[in-house]
Design a protein around this motif. Structure first.
Motif, mmCIF file in Angstrom:
data_model
loop_
_atom_site.group_PDB
_atom_site.id
_atom_site.type_symbol
_atom_site.label_atom_id
_atom_site.label_comp_id
_atom_site.label_asym_id
_atom_site.label_seq_id
_atom_site.Cartn_x
_atom_site.Cartn_y
_atom_site.Cartn_z
ATOM 1 N N ILE A 184 -54.217 64.149 84.279
ATOM 2 C CA ILE A 184 -55.265 65.145 84.536
ATOM 3 C C ILE A 184 -55.210 65.586 86.002
ATOM 4 N N ILE A 185 -55.072 64.633 86.918
ATOM 5 C CA ILE A 185 -54.983 64.979 88.341
ATOM 6 C C ILE A 185 -53.726 65.777 88.619
ATOM 7 N N SER A 186 -52.625 65.390 87.990
ATOM 8 C CA SER A 186 -51.360 66.097 88.229
ATOM 9 C C SER A 186 -51.423 67.537 87.732
ATOM 10 N N GLN A 187 -52.014 67.759 86.576
ATOM 11 C CA GLN A 187 -52.066 69.104 86.009
ATOM 12 C C GLN A 187 -53.003 70.031 86.772
ATOM 13 N N ASN A 188 -53.944 69.466 87.517
ATOM 14 C CA ASN A 188 -54.914 70.299 88.230
ATOM 15 C C ASN A 188 -54.793 70.180 89.748
ATOM 16 N N GLN A 203 -58.577 72.845 96.155
ATOM 17 C CA GLN A 203 -59.445 73.539 97.103
ATOM 18 C C GLN A 203 -60.544 74.341 96.407
ATOM 19 N N THR A 204 -60.258 74.873 95.250
ATOM 20 C CA THR A 204 -61.216 75.754 94.579
ATOM 21 C C THR A 204 -62.117 75.031 93.591
ATOM 22 N N ARG A 205 -61.606 74.028 92.874
ATOM 23 C CA ARG A 205 -62.396 73.298 91.874
ATOM 24 C C ARG A 205 -62.176 71.788 92.037
ATOM 25 N N PRO A 206 -62.779 71.217 93.071
ATOM 26 C CA PRO A 206 -62.520 69.787 93.359
ATOM 27 C C PRO A 206 -63.041 68.837 92.304
ATOM 28 N N TRP A 207 -63.986 69.290 91.458
ATOM 29 C CA TRP A 207 -64.510 68.371 90.436
ATOM 30 C C TRP A 207 -63.431 67.959 89.427
ATOM 31 N N LEU A 208 -62.358 68.722 89.347
ATOM 32 C CA LEU A 208 -61.257 68.321 88.474
ATOM 33 C C LEU A 208 -60.580 67.041 88.979
ATOM 34 N N PHE A 209 -60.781 66.704 90.260
ATOM 35 C CA PHE A 209 -60.224 65.481 90.840
ATOM 36 C C PHE A 209 -61.281 64.385 90.937
ATOM 37 N N TRP A 210 -62.527 64.787 91.148
ATOM 38 C CA TRP A 210 -63.562 63.787 91.362
ATOM 39 C C TRP A 210 -63.683 62.829 90.179
ATOM 40 N N TRP A 211 -63.864 63.374 88.985
ATOM 41 C CA TRP A 211 -64.183 62.515 87.842
ATOM 42 C C TRP A 211 -63.038 61.589 87.441
ATOM 43 N N PRO A 212 -61.789 62.049 87.299
ATOM 44 C CA PRO A 212 -60.720 61.074 87.016
ATOM 45 C C PRO A 212 -60.547 60.052 88.122
ATOM 46 N N ALA A 214 -50.458 51.933 88.549
ATOM 47 C CA ALA A 214 -49.063 52.282 88.267
ATOM 48 C C ALA A 214 -48.968 53.368 87.201
ATOM 49 N N GLU A 215 -49.760 53.233 86.137
ATOM 50 C CA GLU A 215 -49.754 54.258 85.092
ATOM 51 C C GLU A 215 -50.242 55.593 85.644
ATOM 52 N N THR A 216 -51.253 55.549 86.516
ATOM 53 C CA THR A 216 -51.756 56.781 87.118
ATOM 54 C C THR A 216 -50.685 57.443 87.976
ATOM 55 N N ALA A 217 -49.992 56.631 88.783
ATOM 56 C CA ALA A 217 -48.943 57.184 89.643
ATOM 57 C C ALA A 217 -47.800 57.771 88.822
ATOM 58 N N LEU A 218 -47.392 57.061 87.777
ATOM 59 C CA LEU A 218 -46.297 57.562 86.941
ATOM 60 C C LEU A 218 -46.695 58.850 86.218
ATOM 61 N N SER A 219 -47.923 58.891 85.718
ATOM 62 C CA SER A 219 -48.373 60.108 85.045
ATOM 63 C C SER A 219 -48.506 61.262 86.033
ATOM 64 N N PHE A 220 -48.932 60.972 87.253
ATOM 65 C CA PHE A 220 -49.034 62.023 88.267
ATOM 66 C C PHE A 220 -47.653 62.592 88.605
#
Length: 382
Positions: free
Chosen positions: A271-275, A280-289, A250-256
């Motif tokens: 972090i996911i929302s900001q990136n 498509q270009t830098r998927p590691w910004l999504f992988w780790w969070p 829930a916190e992740t969804a609200l922050s997104f």
């Protein structure tokens, strides 16, 4: 502490399985039985180790921050620093998780976001479980008008969509930090647990041990918290862990969506929302969070499953085939030993009879008893 004795009249447990279960817990206190059952759950033990490592990594790497108080960690970068981007933010030895658009170290950001998610998880779990247990226990035990009032209030809270409540809470309290956000979220997350606890109390209050406690003069508070509540711990623990895992999501969804933790602080969802534009270009910004969100949620669920098996006295573990074979072999050896001892005693008695000797003092016991009772005619004539 008394030991839980498995019931042998259950259709899915044979006598050998029940005896084996009894031998494993014989002489152990309740705390020792719970600990043994928990550590027997492999998934729960592994999840506890993984979660402990995540907590240790998150709170020691980038340090802690409480308002203006900062405790530094061992990692060289902070989540507020903007070092120069190296090779376009691609993961490297200096920045193993990579960098975002403005050069912030992603490892530091993920560790800070993990701290926020863990804080929200613990706060929502404690507050939601406490309110849910109290309301559900009072409603299920007293019934009548108490049940009606508390359940109608619960129904009112349930009818309001949680995401709407979360959005309003996030807009109002998101800038105050994750602690205040978790505190307010916990005040609206107890409804499901309250209804489940109420159902358990409605069933358990009719059991014989509750009647025995009433006859013994126990108060209502003691019956609720000392007799009924421990027997409902299985349902409470599982649903509390589900509540904690749901709090992270829930916190992740609200922050997104922009309604949770606000900048300059950060969270895994933020972090996911900001990136999201760089998927498509830098998927590691999504992988780790994303990996940390999924790992924490799975660990909490597995730990809850192990705690349910450990605390619930109605849970029975089916012994493995190896344990059953070992138990059967030990029983057969014991029976063979008793048979050999009986044959030796019979052989010794036969040899003694053949030599005209009394086999043992026990064999003379009936004759002595008869003499004392006056059954010996020769002695009576004397």
């Amino acid at each position: 502490m008394t030991t839980n004795i498995p019931q042998t009249n259950e259709p899915h447990l044979t006598d050998a399985e029940a005896n084996l279960e009894l031998k494993e817990v014989e002489g152990l206190s309740q705390a020792q039985i719970v600990r043994k059952r928990f550590f027997r759950h492999g998934g729960a033990v592994v999840s506890m180790i993984v979660l402990s490592l995540i907590v240790l990594l998150a709170f020691t790497s980038v340090g802690l921050s409480f308002g203006n108080i900062r405790i530094p960690g061992w990692w060289q970068w902070d989540w507020t620093q903007n070092p120069r981007p190296v090779n376009g933010g691609v993961p490297s030895w200096e920045h193993p998780f990579g960098q975002d658009d403005i050069g912030k170290d992603l490892f530091a950001l993920v560790m800070r976001g993990t701290q926020q998610s863990l804080m929200v998880m613990v706060m929502v779990g404690i507050i939601g479980a406490t309110i849910g247990i109290v309301i559900g226990a009072l409603s299920g035990f007293f019934r009548g008008w108490v049940d009606s009032v508390l359940m109608r209030f619960t129904d009112v809270i349930i009818t309001i969509p949680f995401i709407v409540i979360g959005a309003v809470i996030g807009v109002t309290f998101g800038k105050l930090g994750a602690f205040v956000l978790a505190l307010v979220l916990g005040l609206f997350s107890w409804t499901g647990l309250a209804r489940l606890v109420r159902g358990e109390f409605l069933t358990l209050r009719e059991r014989e041990f509750v009647d025995a406690a009433r006859v013994a003069g126990a108060s209502n508070g003691r019956i609720i918290f000392k007799h009924i509540l421990p027997n409902a711990m299985g349902v409470i623990i599982v649903n509390t862990t589900l509540l904690m895992a749901g709090a992270i999501l829930a916190e992740t969804a609200l922050s997104f969506l922009g309604y949770g933790v606000q900048a300059p602080d950060t969270s895994l969802g933020l972090i996911i929302s900001q990136n999201q534009q760089a998927f498509q270009t830098r998927p590691w910004l999504f992988w780790w969070p994303g990996i940390f969100i999924i790992t924490i949620a799975l660990c909490i669920n597995f730990i809850g499953d192990g705690l349910r098996d450990a605390f619930d006295p109605r849970q029975k573990r089916m012994p493995s085939e190896r344990a059953m074979r070992k138990s059967d072999t030990a029983a057969a050896d014991a029976a063979a030993l008793r048979g050999a001892e009986a044959e030796d005693e019979a052989r010794a008695a036969a040899i003694a009879s053949a030599h005209g000797q009394s086999p043992s003092p026990d064999a003379q016991a009936p004759r002595v008893a008869g003499d004392m009772a006056g059954d010996n005619p020769d002695r009576d004539r004397d």
